[in-house]
Enzyme design. Sequence first.
Site, PDB file in Angstrom:
ATOM      1  N   LYS A  53       5.307  17.984  30.490  1.00 58.28           N
ATOM      2  CA  LYS A  53       3.909  17.563  30.549  1.00 58.28           C
ATOM      3  C   LYS A  53       3.544  16.627  29.396  1.00 58.28           C
ATOM      4  O   LYS A  53       4.324  16.451  28.453  1.00 58.28           O
ATOM      5  CB  LYS A  53       3.019  18.810  30.553  1.00 58.28           C
ATOM      6  CG  LYS A  53       3.227  19.679  31.797  1.00 58.28           C
ATOM      7  CD  LYS A  53       2.352  20.906  31.742  1.00 58.28           C
ATOM      8  CE  LYS A  53       2.508  21.757  32.983  1.00 58.28           C
ATOM      9  NZ  LYS A  53       1.629  22.944  32.932  1.00 58.28           N
ATOM     10  N   TYR A  80      -1.653  20.477  42.741  1.00 63.72           N
ATOM     11  CA  TYR A  80      -2.435  21.644  42.318  1.00 63.72           C
ATOM     12  C   TYR A  80      -3.496  22.013  43.353  1.00 63.72           C
ATOM     13  O   TYR A  80      -4.547  22.534  42.996  1.00 63.72           O
ATOM     14  CB  TYR A  80      -3.087  21.379  40.956  1.00 63.72           C
ATOM     15  CG  TYR A  80      -2.119  21.305  39.803  1.00 63.72           C
ATOM     16  CD1 TYR A  80      -1.316  22.396  39.473  1.00 63.72           C
ATOM     17  CD2 TYR A  80      -2.018  20.160  39.033  1.00 63.72           C
ATOM     18  CE1 TYR A  80      -0.430  22.334  38.409  1.00 63.72           C
ATOM     19  CE2 TYR A  80      -1.140  20.096  37.963  1.00 63.72           C
ATOM     20  CZ  TYR A  80      -0.350  21.184  37.653  1.00 63.72           C
ATOM     21  OH  TYR A  80       0.528  21.130  36.587  1.00 63.72           O
ATOM     22  N   GLU A 101       7.939  20.202  46.050  1.00 62.89           N
ATOM     23  CA  GLU A 101       7.672  19.423  44.831  1.00 62.89           C
ATOM     24  C   GLU A 101       8.674  18.276  44.674  1.00 62.89           C
ATOM     25  O   GLU A 101       8.301  17.176  44.251  1.00 62.89           O
ATOM     26  CB  GLU A 101       7.682  20.341  43.617  1.00 62.89           C
ATOM     27  CG  GLU A 101       6.499  21.299  43.614  1.00 62.89           C
ATOM     28  CD  GLU A 101       6.532  22.347  42.514  1.00 62.89           C
ATOM     29  OE1 GLU A 101       7.520  22.380  41.736  1.00 62.89           O
ATOM     30  OE2 GLU A 101       5.570  23.113  42.432  1.00 62.89           O
ATOM     31  N   HIS A 152       6.271  22.329  33.411  1.00 62.81           N
ATOM     32  CA  HIS A 152       6.074  22.946  34.723  1.00 62.81           C
ATOM     33  C   HIS A 152       7.454  23.108  35.346  1.00 62.81           C
ATOM     34  O   HIS A 152       8.310  22.240  35.191  1.00 62.81           O
ATOM     35  CB  HIS A 152       5.220  22.049  35.636  1.00 62.81           C
ATOM     36  CG  HIS A 152       5.333  22.413  37.074  1.00 62.81           C
ATOM     37  ND1 HIS A 152       4.574  23.420  37.633  1.00 62.81           N
ATOM     38  CD2 HIS A 152       6.141  21.952  38.059  1.00 62.81           C
ATOM     39  CE1 HIS A 152       4.897  23.542  38.917  1.00 62.81           C
ATOM     40  NE2 HIS A 152       5.845  22.659  39.198  1.00 62.81           N
ATOM     41  N   ASN A 154       0.929  23.700  27.788  1.00 64.15           N
ATOM     42  CA  ASN A 154       2.074  24.602  27.729  1.00 64.15           C
ATOM     43  C   ASN A 154       3.402  23.883  27.955  1.00 64.15           C
ATOM     44  O   ASN A 154       4.382  24.490  28.326  1.00 64.15           O
ATOM     45  CB  ASN A 154       1.890  25.775  28.697  1.00 64.15           C
ATOM     46  CG  ASN A 154       1.768  25.328  30.138  1.00 64.15           C
ATOM     47  OD1 ASN A 154       2.066  24.189  30.481  1.00 64.15           O
ATOM     48  ND2 ASN A 154       1.333  26.230  30.994  1.00 64.15           N
TER      49      ASN A 154
END
Length: 132
Positions: free
Chosen positions: A9, A49, A126, A115, A112
């Site tokens: 990310k 998402y 994905e 992913h 975080n």
Amino acid sequence: MEKTLVIIKPDGVKRHLVGKIIQRFEEKGLVITALKMETLTLSLLEEHYNHLVTRPFFSELVDYMTSGPVVILILTGENAIEIVRKMVGTTNPLQAEIGSIRGQYGLSHTENVIHASDSTAAAQAEIQRFFK
């Protein structure tokens, strides 16, 4: 051989963690079969998402995920999904195991670092979404 998708990310890219994270996967025996860097679009994130669109934190998540480039890769190996998920750790870095990627590098529930696909079905969808 199993395939899984990983996204490093924006915070991971900004903090120069890409090489360290990729090295951990390679040292575990996983093989990179595709890799690219790009800045994600709103439409792609709404699709990715979709299950979170109605959640109150969705706009914050989108702002974060579009704040800079990400590195997207496909990793291949025996039990790749399970291995990667264990290496990544739980979503909240404060609860992630010490030594996991999120436990070591994650700053908050949103920032975080990474992913990873959570199932075979998610990995397939994905991979198709990010590597058309």
